[in-house]
Design an enzyme around this catalytic site. Structure first.
Site, short mmCIF file in Angstrom:
data_model
loop_
_atom_site.label_atom_id
_atom_site.label_comp_id
_atom_site.label_asym_id
_atom_site.label_seq_id
_atom_site.Cartn_x
_atom_site.Cartn_y
_atom_site.Cartn_z
N GLU A 1 0.81 -1.22 0.00
CA GLU A 1 0.00 0.00 0.00
C GLU A 1 0.84 1.28 0.00
OE1 GLU A 1 -3.89 -1.85 2.31
OE2 GLU A 1 -2.34 -0.87 3.50
N ASP B 1 -11.26 -6.74 -2.49
CA ASP B 1 -12.18 -7.88 -2.39
C ASP B 1 -13.58 -7.33 -2.15
OD1 ASP B 1 -12.81 -8.11 0.77
OD2 ASP B 1 -10.71 -7.53 0.49
#
EC number: 3.2.2.9
Length: 230
Positions: free
Chosen positions: A12, A198
């Site tokens: 990230e 997701d």
């Protein structure tokens, strides 16, 4: 303007750190802070670690040691909006804890005692994020409620309960509300920007492992574009 950027995991923040100039690293309490510039903007990028306690420690250290003018939380999240695909982005319209319950004392579900029910992002940072969307090509971005808790959500029963409590929830993750709460108490403007890794269902663990790098990259590109609009 000096901007603090927080991500929980290496994928990230890796793209952001790799793109920095004049980078200098310092480790405090096991957390690395990398100070430098991105496209001429002064930034401090940190990988906080996963979860609300880790995020709170990192945010407090960031604000105390580096005094940023604003904080951006970047990274991945599970999605709750049918029209969004993996890789698409949610910009926080508000941020709440989903795993807090002190309703016995008259607080809303998700509201920590002596804290607001929702933490509201800075309007200028949100506006800059929305302007940045155009640079991401076909990646879709919306504003929405982002909820935070110390659990990876992949149970449909739990998902159903969360949506009953927070019917407008667009995404859930594990750090944003903690970062927002620290920023609120220090009066530092913030925004949370999350790319979906997701869809918060039974397939989430597989999806997450497959798409975390993609989600982290999209979120990092969004942050880099946002900085150009500040």
């Amino acid at each position: 303007m000096k901007v603090g950027i927080i991500g929980a995991m290496e994928p990230e923040v890796a793209h952001l750190i790799a793109s920095m100039d004049n980078a200098e690293s310092q480790t405090i309490a096991g957390i690395e802070f990398v100070a430098g510039t991105l496209d001429g903007k002064e930034v401090i990028v940190t990988r906080s670690g996963i979860g609300k306690v880790a995020a709170s420690i990192a945010t407090t250290l960031l604000i105390e040691k580096y005094t940023p003018d604003a904080v951006i939380n970047t990274g991945s999240a599970g999605g709750f909006v049918d029209t969004l695909a993996i890789g698409d982005i949610v910009i926080s319209s508000e941020v709440r804890h989903h795993d807090v319950d002190v309703t016995a004392f008259g607080y809303e579900i998700g509201q920590m005692a002596q804290q607001p029910a929702a933490f509201m992002p800075d309007e200028k940072l949100k506006a800059a994020a929305n302007k940045a969307v155009a640079s991401l090509g076909e990646v879709k971005a919306i504003e929405g409620l982002i909820c935070t808790g110390d659990s990876f959500i992949c149970d449909p029963v739990r998902t159903k309960t969360m949506l009953e409590h927070f019917p407008t929830m667009a995404a859930c993750e594990m750090e944003g509300a903690a970062i927002a709460q620290v920023c609120h108490q220090f009066a530092v403007p913030f925004v949370v920007i999350r790319s979906l890794s997701d869809n918060a269902n039974n397939d989430s663990p597989v999806d997450f492992d497959s798409y975390i790098v993609k989600a982290g990259h999209h979120s990092a590109l969004m942050v880099m574009s946002l900085l150009k609009h500040l």
